[in-house]
Structures are given as structure tokens and as C-alpha cells.
Scaffold this motif. Structure first.
Motif, PDB file in Angstrom:
ATOM      1  N   THR A   7      46.289  33.780  40.294  1.00 31.16           N
ATOM      2  CA  THR A   7      45.979  35.202  40.205  1.00 31.16           C
ATOM      3  C   THR A   7      44.487  35.385  39.946  1.00 31.16           C
ATOM      4  OG1 THR A   7      48.179  35.670  39.316  1.00 31.16           O
ATOM      5  CG2 THR A   7      46.497  37.366  39.029  1.00 31.16           C
ATOM      6  N   GLN A  13      46.490  37.360  44.896  1.00 28.03           N
ATOM      7  CA  GLN A  13      47.183  36.136  44.523  1.00 28.03           C
ATOM      8  C   GLN A  13      47.132  35.141  45.675  1.00 28.03           C
ATOM      9  OE1 GLN A  13      51.158  37.293  43.285  1.00 28.03           O
ATOM     10  NE2 GLN A  13      50.512  37.348  41.139  1.00 28.03           N
ATOM     11  N   GLU A 193      48.222  41.509  35.116  1.00 24.69           N
ATOM     12  CA  GLU A 193      48.200  40.234  35.823  1.00 24.69           C
ATOM     13  C   GLU A 193      47.075  39.323  35.363  1.00 24.69           C
ATOM     14  OE1 GLU A 193      50.349  39.035  38.011  1.00 24.69           O
ATOM     15  OE2 GLU A 193      51.604  40.810  37.793  1.00 24.69           O
TER      16      GLU A 193
END
Length: 205
Positions: A7, A13, A193
Motif C-alpha cells: 500500500t 496498491q 490504509e
């Protein structure tokens, strides 16, 4: 099939079958592009933003009858959940990137690593917010010529880690020169994230 997910600070990603440990061993800093992380997969260099998380996932083939619900079976929500694999190496890389950002006054990187509601107490006992820290670097009120770390300790938590390290700082703060060793404590937490510093403290030795 085992899969590793990388990430980036941009939210993107990268998925690969390369083992997590292999990726960690091949992440390097390119001197020509300061503070840009590179992932080396085979002979291909993939230029990225800062890497904020590397995790492994395992896909298992289940028979249809294994997914049927019974009174003693787990819920569908529990089946869908995948435990994240957090390794100390990830936070060692994050710490290195953060120190480089401090030395090079990389505002983008600092903005990425520091949480908006950061609570930090400096060696003088003063409260420092994220915006105060960024402004000091923007205006050159703080200029570091050397930022190096030794004796890094990493204590994993449920959704992040606490890092404790001895950091050598040399440079200038306002009209005063800085030259000394400091003990830094940082609390990293997974926000969305990416991992960010939500709290910290430093003491001068």
C-alpha cells in the motif's frame, strides 16, 4: 495462493506473488529521487510514493459445504475478515523514511506520516501540533544537517506500534545551533490504509 499487497501513500496498491520478506529486503532509497521508495521485483523497478504498509494474505480454497452456516460455525463477516500481518521491519522502514523527511524538509512526506491530530511534546515540554511542525520546516525555522537513529526498539500493538529510538540531531532551530542526542518515542497507528504517527515525545540526553 499467497499474495503480498503493498500500500502506497497515494492510496494505490501493488499486488505481487513475491514473498513479503523478499520485498522488505529489496526496498531501497534512490539518491537521485530523495525520499522515493522503490520496490524491486525481478529486473523491474517500480517507482512509487512512500510505502506505508506491506501485508501478506493467504487465499484458501473452501468447499461449498464448509461455508454453510450452522449454530457452531463462524459468521460470514468473520469468514471475510483477513488478519493483517504486521512486522517490525515495516516500522523500521517508516522510521527511516520519517528521519530522511526531517533532514531534507520533505513536506509531502511529513504530511503523510503525521496524523492531523498529532500530539507531540518536545524536549522543552512544549506542545507541538502537526501544522506547527510543518510550518517550521516550510519557513526554515528548523534546519537539520544530520538526523541519524540508533538503538531502535519496536513494540507492536493491535493496530500499529510504539517505537523508541536514540536520535542524533545536528542543525539549527531559529538562531540556536542543535547538536545532541535525543530519545524519541512515537506511537504509530493504522489510519485507513496507512500508518501515521498519532503521538510522540522526545527528551534530550
Amino acid at each position: 495462493m499467497n499474495e503480498t499487497i503493498i500500500t502506497l501513500s497515494t492510496g494505490e496498491q501493488i499486488r505481487t506473488e513475491a514473498p513479503e520478506q523478499q520485498l522488505l529486503e529489496h526496498i531501497t532509497n534512490n539518491q537521485g529521487m530523495m525520499n522515493k521508495a522503490f520496490v524491486v521485483i525481478g529486473d523491474v523497478h517500480i517507482a512509487t510514493a512512500h510505502i506505508v504498509k506491506i501485508e501478506s494474505t493467504v487465499e484458501e480454497n473452501k468447499r461449498p459445504d464448509q461455508l454453510e452456516q450452522t449454530d457452531n460455525s463462524v459468521s460470514s463477516k468473520q469468514i471475510e475478515q483477513t488478519d493483517q500481518v504486521v512486522t517490525p521491519n515495516q516500522f523500521e522502514l517508516l522510521e527511516q523514511e520519517l528521519l530522511e523527511a526531517m533532514q531534507t524538509r520533505d513536506i509531502f512526506a511529513l504530511d503523510t506520516f503525521l496524523h492531523d491530530d498529532l500530539v507531540f511534546i518536545n524536549h522543552e515540554g512544549s506542545y507541538v501540533t502537526k501544522e506547527m511542525d510543518l510550518e517550521a520546516h516550510r519557513t526554515l525555522a528548523v534546519r537539520y544537517t544530520k538526523v541519524s537513529s540508533t538503538d531502535l526498539q519496536i513494540k507492536p500493538t493491535k493496530d500499529g506500534a510504539v517505537t523508541i529510538s536514540r536520535i542524533r540531531l545536528e542543525g539549527q532551530e531559529g538562531d540556536e545551533k542543535i547538536s545532541g542526542d535525543f530519545i524519541y518515542t512515537r506511537v504509530w497507528q493504522l489510519i485507513g490504509e496507512q500508518y501515521q504517527v498519532i503521538a510522540g515525545h522526545c527528551s534530550m540526553l
